[in-house]
Design an enzyme around this catalytic site. Structure first.
Site, PDB file in Angstrom:
ATOM      1  N   HIS A 123     106.521  38.147 -71.729  1.00 33.21           N
ATOM      2  CA  HIS A 123     105.693  38.938 -72.645  1.00 33.21           C
ATOM      3  C   HIS A 123     105.173  40.150 -71.859  1.00 33.21           C
ATOM      4  CE1 HIS A 123     102.098  39.802 -75.111  1.00 33.21           C
ATOM      5  NE2 HIS A 123     102.631  39.060 -76.049  1.00 33.21           N
ATOM      6  N   ASP A 200     102.825  31.622 -66.934  1.00 36.59           N
ATOM      7  CA  ASP A 200     102.228  32.057 -68.199  1.00 36.59           C
ATOM      8  C   ASP A 200     102.466  30.923 -69.191  1.00 36.59           C
ATOM      9  OD1 ASP A 200     101.726  33.002 -70.719  1.00 36.59           O
ATOM     10  OD2 ASP A 200     102.997  34.782 -70.559  1.00 36.59           O
ATOM     11  N   GLN A 203     102.453  29.997 -74.426  1.00 35.81           N
ATOM     12  CA  GLN A 203     103.245  29.385 -75.502  1.00 35.81           C
ATOM     13  C   GLN A 203     103.683  27.967 -75.165  1.00 35.81           C
ATOM     14  OE1 GLN A 203     103.480  30.792 -78.331  1.00 35.81           O
ATOM     15  NE2 GLN A 203     103.031  32.943 -77.908  1.00 35.81           N
ATOM     16  N   LYS A 226      95.589  30.164 -79.053  1.00 32.61           N
ATOM     17  CA  LYS A 226      96.928  29.660 -79.366  1.00 32.61           C
ATOM     18  C   LYS A 226      97.000  28.133 -79.279  1.00 32.61           C
ATOM     19  CE  LYS A 226      99.263  33.828 -77.622  1.00 32.61           C
ATOM     20  NZ  LYS A 226      99.589  34.648 -78.800  1.00 32.61           N
ATOM     21  N   CYS A 364     106.028  42.058 -78.596  1.00 32.24           N
ATOM     22  CA  CYS A 364     105.561  42.434 -77.257  1.00 32.24           C
ATOM     23  C   CYS A 364     106.539  41.997 -76.171  1.00 32.24           C
ATOM     24  CB  CYS A 364     104.166  41.875 -76.974  1.00 32.24           C
ATOM     25  SG  CYS A 364     102.917  42.584 -78.035  1.00 32.24           S
TER      26      CYS A 364
END
Lengths: 407, 141
Positions: A123, A200, A203, A226, A364
């Site tokens: 991202h 990261d 997600q 999220k 993104c």
């Protein structure tokens, strides 16, 4: 035991609203998830009963707020299996967590000629901060590509790793392709080369394994909103030794030990990285979200999401001219696609008229779109409350839109 | 020629006959396909209005203080929105374009496309038209 999705859906008030007169079909969970009632109540309760500034008051409410805020840190520590609560730093979100590491790690450990590695499927928030840091520090920005299926090219990665590599940053799950990257392996390879690693987890933390010690991550970042929590709160996990070794990111109150005109000494982690009055209620809401997840069986959630994902792929592929992007070996939660001759913006806008919420565009991740030679996709993304009925509603709405477009 | 205000009123009237969302969009798409024709020579890099998701080309001319516009997009919906902008602005005195208050998007329920500027470049298009009109008044364009 399978989870009771109807019961779960009833816990999320927004799922029973109407959009454009139609029942909401919410399939934009990679952008943000909806909030269960306990999260909404925790926020209301904080402001109704014990709102106060923390870590400094001597009064009753301040103590209550401080206790709740720090209890939240422990809840998060347990969820990601961090060794210490002080390894959990509160940020505004994943983006700020990554910027913090890119800045502070860069200041301490990255010098001209060093290498920093990211991937093409990251991202922008896990891409641009490193690019900026490389520019500032005179380091080389190296990027690992992905293959035609959406799997990372580990062979290229292996070749990029070397004694100049200072840090590797990658997403555990791609927000555009749904690829689950082999995190343990990527981290092990970096460690073998003597480099640190930032994961990261924006997600992944809500969908798959999220044990920072099993992964052996040096840094691990995710966003509250999220994972069914509020917006404006995120988490940066860092191994104690790293947090001690890197300088603060921002200066201000809370982060100091002693301040004088000559010299300021800094507080210990986590406070060293939490300048100013923090988002007090954010962690409290996030902890309520994690408690909610803890009340369910995570293996059941994974099984349910996986079943809906597989069903979604097969139903979508019944549509003529539909291409799915992301065919990696291991995938989760994301259905990204285009239909021949239909602009993603048009499809997304028209699906909205049927109450179906998806995201369209480049998500993104412009480097992914460039690699795929497209300018965007329609993305349906799943959460624990999505069902096969949502997929059926999506497919039915797509068919109506195609009919309206004369196709 | 009808004034900008009159044209906006006409658009609102036209859409008022279409209560359902899918009908509104079907009509919008039809408008776009009928009323946006951009000669290939104007499909240039310079004429691109950057939207995050869709490509828009906008060609502008100033003749005797009046603004003339042509546009196209790769998205059918943005093409329709562009057609509405052309209907309102093209052929109008530059002074009127500058002063115009675009009220019809809200009245026909399509203002979300105007607010989500990053998504489709519609707002960027309006800003560009107004900036061009300002030059057109000055006679520089």
């Amino acid at each position: 035991m399978a989870i009771d999705i109807d019961k779960i859906r009833a816990d999320f008030p927004i799922l029973s609203t109407l959009v454009n007169g139609k029942p909401l079909v919410y399939l934009d969970n990679a952008a943000t998830t909806q909030k269960p009632r306990p999260v909404i109540e925790a926020i209301t309760d904080y402001y109704s009963s014990y709102n106060s500034n923390i870590h400094r008051g001597t009064h009753h409410l301040s103590n209550l707020a401080t206790e709740a805020h720090e209890a939240a840190r422990k809840t998060i520590q347990r969820y990601i299996n961090a060794e210490h609560a002080h390894e959990v730093i509160f940020t505004r979100g994943t983006t700020e967590a990554i910027n913090l590491v890119a800045f502070s790690f860069g200041e301490a450990f990255v010098n001209p000629g060093d290498d920093v590695i990211v991937t093409t499927m990251d991202h922008h928030s896990n891409f641009v901060p490193w690019q900026m840091m490389c520019e500032r520090r005179g380091a080389n920005f190296r990027v690992v590509p992905f293959d035609e299926n959406g799997d990372l090219r580990l062979d290229v990665y292996q070749n990029l790793l070397g004694e100049k590599t200072r840090i590797v940053a990658f997403n555990h799950v791609s927000n555009s392709l749904g690829t689950i990257n082999p995190a343990k392996k990527v981290i092990q390879m970096a460690h073998d080369a003597g480099a640190a690693v930032l994961v990261d987890a924006a997600q992944s933390v809500q969908h798959i394994e999220h044990d920072v010690r099993a992964l052996d991550a040096d840094f691990y970042a995710f966003s509250g909103h999220k994972i069914y929590g509020p917006t404006g709160i995120g988490v940066l996990y860092g191994k104690e030794a790293w947090l001690d070794a890197i300088p603060p990111y921002q200066g201000g109150g809370e982060m100091i030990d002693q301040v004088s005109i000559e010299r300021t000494t800094y507080n210990k982690p986590p406070f060293k990285f939490e300048a100013g009055t923090p988002n007090i209620v954010g962690p409290i809401g996030l902890a309520a979200a994690i408690d909610y997840l803890n009340g369910l069986d995570f293996a059941d959630i994974m099984a349910s999401e996986d079943s809906v994902l597989k069903y979604g792929r097969s139903r979508l592929l019944e549509i003529d001219g539909l291409t799915i992007y992301g065919n990696a070996q291991h995938r989760t939660s994301i259905l990204a696609f285009n239909i021949d001759g239909v602009h993603h913006y048009d499809l997304g806008t028209l699906l909205d008229t049927h109450g179906v919420a998806v995201r369209t565009g480049h998500h993104c991740t412009q480097p992914i779109m460039t690699a795929l030679q497209i300018d965007g996709t329609v993305r349906a993304s799943l959460a624990l409350y999505n069902t096969r009925d949502d997929i059926d509603a999506l497919v039915a709405a797509i068919r109506k839109v195609l009919k309206m477009l004369g196709r | 020629m009808a004034s900008i205000q009159e044209i906006q009123g006409q658009i609102v009237d036209d859409f008022s006959f279409l209560p359902a969302w899918d009908e509104r969009y079907a009509y919008l798409i039809e408008l776009g396909q009928k009323n946006t024709l951009l000669p290939e020579e104007y499909r240039t890099e310079d004429n691109i209005v950057r939207g995050c998701q869709s490509l828009v080309w906008l060609h502008k001319e100033c003749r005797q203080g009046e603004v003339f516009l042509q546009a196209d997009s790769d998205s059918l919906i943005v093409k329709g929105l562009a057609a509405l902008l052309l209907q309102v602005f093209s052929g109008q005195p530059a002074e009127a374009v500058i002063k115009a208050d675009l009220t019809f998007f809200k009245e026909i329920g399509l203002d979300k496309h105007l607010s989500s500027q990053r998504a489709n470049g519609l707002l960027a298009m309006v800003e560009e038209i107004k900036a061009f009109a300002a030059q057109c008044v000055g006679g520089a364009a």
